[in-house]
Design an enzyme around this catalytic site. Structure first.
Site: not given
Ligand code: DON
Length: 313
Positions: A73, A76, A198, A249, A267
């Site tokens: 993420s 983003k 994405y 978040y 993540v």
């Molecule tokens: O879309 C997802 O679930 C992952 N590609 C990215 C989520 C993420 O990194 C949330 N961050 N803490």
């Protein structure tokens, strides 16, 4: 715009990073690796790296700061910055900029809000940003990669296709969100293309060093590594503001309380934080707390702002 702080303000950064690495030692491995993307499940939870890239060019690191990891993420931030660089602020007609107070992959507000995601950093909002970038560039993931290669000075950083495929194979929630967005007319491109871009941008592999250098334009009021404006100072301020309020978040309040800087987590266990006018910091610890943010990483940033006094508050 140049760093407005005097060189005499500069603490012993290498000593501070080593001190932080020592202090977080008991936290190494606490929490859990993001196994919902199976190919991330194999990463050792004990890893820890930290890097500080200064606005004036100095770079400092400790631990595993040169080991690449999945940025997830954190990508983003760069897709949002790219869209703003092309399109100024038209993206804000399609995504709000309020903290959601919900997990990064929640869909609960999306229907109530008629397909307008709460902010660009929850997954639903990031899908809208990627969709816009896809329209603007024809290849959203490649344009994020291009920006990161340029800013980091690492022309070989790349997408890990195994991670992207692993997420795609298990990406039912993101696919649901993309279809819901499309049902409200909030996607310009086919769902499958938006999802592929994405997943690819999330699967970029970078080290703490690459990431800190890449995020430095946010500490330099929008000025890129090449010295030219990438974002205006005002846009850079806005990206930092959204990172502060939405970047971690449903833990954004706790992050602001403990760290006191704009920050964005992923993540994969990475977190990028910005000290406007001074530096970009990246930490990496793959074991996550319940909100999907690196436990050791947040503790390290907490120590960083306490030891340096460099917080926006
Ligand atoms: O879309 C997802 O679930 C992952 N590609 C990215 C989520 C993420 O990194 C949330 N961050 N803490």
């Amino acid at each position: 715009m140049q760093d407005t702080h005097d060189a005499q303000d500069m603490p012993d950064m290498q000593g501070i990073l080593q001190e932080i690495a020592d202090r977080i030692e008991p936290l190494r491995g606490q929490g859990s690796v993001a196994a919902y993307i199976p190919s991330l499940g194999g990463v050792s939870p004990d890893r820890f790296g930290i890097c500080v890239a200064m606005a004036d060019g100095g770079v400092y690191g400790a631990g595993d700061w040169r080991v690449p990891f999945s940025i997830q993420s954190i990508s983003k931030v760069f897709s949002l910055a790219l869209v703003m660089s092309y399109d100024y602020d038209s993206i804000w007609r399609r995504v709000f900029r309020e903290p959601s107070g919900t997990p990064f992959n929640s869909m609960i507000q999306l229907e109530a809000d008629q397909g307008i995601p709460r902010n660009p950093f929850i997954n639903a909002g990031a899908l809208v940003v990627t969709d816009r970038l896809l329209t603007l560039t024809g290849d959203a993931a490649a344009s994020v990669r291009g920006l990161l290669r340029l800013e980091s000075g690492n022309p070989s950083l790349d997408i890990d296709p195994v991670v992207a495929a692993s997420e795609a194979d298990h990406g039912h929630r993101n696919a649901s969100m993309a279809h819901l967005l499309a049902s409200y007319g909030n996607l310009e491109n086919p769902v499958e293309e938006v999802l592929a871009n994405y997943f690819n941008q999330c699967a970029l592999e970078m080290s703490c060093e690459d990431l800190a250098k890449s995020a430095l334009f946010l500490a330099r009021h929008g000025v890129s590594a090449g010295g030219t404006p990438f974002l205006s100072p005002n846009q850079s301020k806005r990206v930092n503001a959204v990172m502060l309020t939405c970047g971690t978040y449903d833990a954004a309040g706790e992050f602001a309380y403990r760290v006191g800087l704009p920050g964005k987590s992923g993540v994969g266990g990475g977190i990028v934080a910005i000290v406007p006018g001074r530096c970009a910091i990246t930490v990496w610890g793959p074991a996550l707390g319940p909100n999907g943010n690196s436990l050791a990483g947040i503790a390290a940033l907490d120590h960083f702002t306490a030891l340096t006094g460099w917080s926006i508050f």
